[in-house]
Design a protein around this motif. Structure first.
Motif, mmCIF file in Angstrom:
data_model
loop_
_atom_site.group_PDB
_atom_site.id
_atom_site.type_symbol
_atom_site.label_atom_id
_atom_site.label_comp_id
_atom_site.label_asym_id
_atom_site.label_seq_id
_atom_site.Cartn_x
_atom_site.Cartn_y
_atom_site.Cartn_z
ATOM 1 N N HIS A 15 5.393 -4.117 1.218
ATOM 2 C CA HIS A 15 4.288 -4.547 2.316
ATOM 3 C C HIS A 15 4.796 -3.374 3.464
ATOM 4 O O HIS A 15 3.667 -3.151 4.132
ATOM 5 N N TYR A 16 5.934 -3.315 3.729
ATOM 6 C CA TYR A 16 6.143 -2.266 4.934
ATOM 7 C C TYR A 16 5.696 -1.013 4.596
ATOM 8 O O TYR A 16 5.037 -0.445 5.549
ATOM 9 N N ALA A 17 5.602 -0.725 3.549
ATOM 10 C CA ALA A 17 5.386 0.734 2.995
ATOM 11 C C ALA A 17 3.671 1.045 3.153
ATOM 12 O O ALA A 17 3.325 2.046 3.902
ATOM 13 N N LEU A 18 3.098 -0.081 2.823
ATOM 14 C CA LEU A 18 1.475 0.072 2.932
ATOM 15 C C LEU A 18 1.154 -0.045 4.151
ATOM 16 O O LEU A 18 0.262 0.863 4.825
ATOM 17 N N GLN A 19 1.866 -0.755 5.159
ATOM 18 C CA GLN A 19 1.729 -0.944 6.663
ATOM 19 C C GLN A 19 1.859 0.547 7.162
ATOM 20 O O GLN A 19 0.956 1.055 7.976
ATOM 21 N N LYS A 20 3.026 1.285 6.777
ATOM 22 C CA LYS A 20 3.295 2.510 7.387
ATOM 23 C C LYS A 20 2.367 3.624 7.070
ATOM 24 O O LYS A 20 1.850 4.385 7.739
ATOM 25 N N VAL A 21 1.754 3.541 5.921
ATOM 26 C CA VAL A 21 0.922 4.410 5.139
ATOM 27 C C VAL A 21 -0.557 4.167 5.992
ATOM 28 O O VAL A 21 -0.895 5.352 6.242
ATOM 29 N N ALA A 22 -0.896 3.175 5.974
ATOM 30 C CA ALA A 22 -2.195 2.858 6.877
ATOM 31 C C ALA A 22 -1.956 3.291 8.404
ATOM 32 O O ALA A 22 -2.774 4.069 8.627
#
Lengths: 210, 188
Positions: B157-164
């Motif tokens: 979840h955190y990784a997706l946020q950061k990528v976005a």
């Protein structure tokens, strides 16, 4: 949210069924979902074209083949003969052996220190009287281990003849006259007794014994 | 693996055919597209398999075990080098060009996406790659990384946020129709 991301990784918004679309729309709009879908599809497609170099497979196959190869054990003597050492090591070893030999000789030649002189002074202050209290005498006795019938050689011999030994007459020490002993023999000579003569002259068991 | 344990070369060739490329690609991604090191790591991984095939527990899925070995190799490498993700994205921070999402071509998107993935912290990047690039399940990732499934989900979840967020930053908030901004807000 993980469910939406899992959906977005493989399906666009148009590919979702009605229930999935409703679930997505509760979280975000269709454009955002499609954008997420595009990002995740791009992420999955990243670097898919890379392939390992062909040499890697060959190296690994060679490693596998080498591992399968039976290990040949060398003979210890052959391995020893194949050893290579630097010249300086060989020279150093020789010098060491020489030095040890010299040291050995030197230690042999060293004078042995004399043992300290010890003087014992004995002073007798008592008169000792020796007295033999007992003596030990060893008497050997023969014990027959087997009884063998023995022919009595004296069975046919006439009864024991007695010889009278004359008593010596007193000798005057002042005269040079020799003392003459007179012996009177009583009995018959052996020539007159054939049985006794045969006993002494005939070889046999009795002869061996005597 | 039993055949490999019995020194069957054919079995090893088959194993490499199945997983060689996959493992090389995994190392390539984990090591930030360093092909030479990816080759070395792939070789090391398969040599481990050759040398100690008995280390594999037949009760476990083979692919999960293989990824666990590979992941441990990468973790050791990270510890050795202690590289900072900020250094890797420094070159991309100078890129101030404005791109519209509809017109951006695939190659540029991939470039920015790579930069965004590389900028993730190691545990998050690890989970992102395993989930969205290697396409493993959350349960398998939990096994490979030796973490609870909840931790893996949280990291994803955190990784997706950061990528976005990185994509939005790189493409510029003023010149696009708030798609990434919306995505970021939703994931934040």
């Amino acid at each position: 949210m993980e469910d939406i991301a899992a959906l977005a990784a493989y399906k666009s918004f148009a590919e979702l069924d009605r229930n999935q679309q409703e679930m997505v729309l509760a979280e975000m709009n269709a454009d955002a979902y499609d954008q997420l879908h595009r990002v995740l599809c791009s992420a999955r497609a990243l670097d898919t074209e890379v392939v390992p170099p062909p040499g890697l497979a060959l190296r690994l196959q060679a490693h596998m083949a080498q591992r399968n190869r039976p290990v040949q054990r060398e003979r210890p003597v052959a391995r020893l003969l194949q050893l290579r050492i630097p010249v300086w090591q060989a020279a150093a070893a020789l010098l060491l052996v020489f030095a040890i030999g010299r040291f050995w000789k030197t230690t042999d030649a060293l004078p042995v220190p004399a043992a300290p002189l010890v003087q014992t002074i004995v002073k007798t202050d008592t008169v000792l009287l020796e007295k033999i209290l007992w003596k030990e005498r060893i008497v050997l006795r023969e014990q027959p281990i087997q009884t063998v019938p023995v022919i009595d050689p004296l069975a046919n011999i006439p009864p024991f003849q007695t010889y009278e030994v004359p008593t010596a007459s007193p000798v005057d020490p002042n005269t040079d006259q020799d003392v003459v002993l007179e012996v009177t023999v009583q009995g018959a000579p052996i020539g007159e007794q054939p049985e006794l003569f045969q006993f002494f002259t005939q070889p046999g068991e009795g002869g061996k014994r005597f | 693996m039993q055949a490999i344990a019995q020194r069957n070369e054919q079995a090893f060739a088959e194993l490499y055919l199945r997983y060689g490329r996959q493992m090389f690609r995994f190392f390539y991604r984990m090591l930030r597209r360093d092909a030479a090191r990816a080759e070395d790591f792939t070789q090391e991984l398969f040599i481990k398999i050759i040398e100690r095939p008995q280390a594999y527990d037949p009760g476990r899925p083979f692919q999960t075990w293989l990824y666990t070995l590979a992941n441990n190799l990468c973790k050791n490498e990270y510890r050795r080098q202690a590289r900072k993700p900020a250094e890797l994205t420094a070159a991309l921070e100078d890129n101030t060009a404005v791109w519209l999402p509809d017109t951006i071509d695939r190659q540029l998107l991939e470039t920015h996406l790579r930069a965004a993935i590389d900028a993730l912290q190691e545990p998050h990047r690890q989970c992102f790659i395993l989930r969205y690039q290697e396409e493993l399940s959350v349960r398998d990732i939990a096994t490979i990384t030796d973490c609870p499934e909840g931790t893996v989900k949280s990291r994803l979840h955190y990784a997706l946020q950061k990528v976005a967020a990185d994509l939005q930053l790189n493409w510029g908030a003023d010149s696009q129709p708030d798609l990434y901004k919306h995505l970021t807000i939703k994931y934040l």
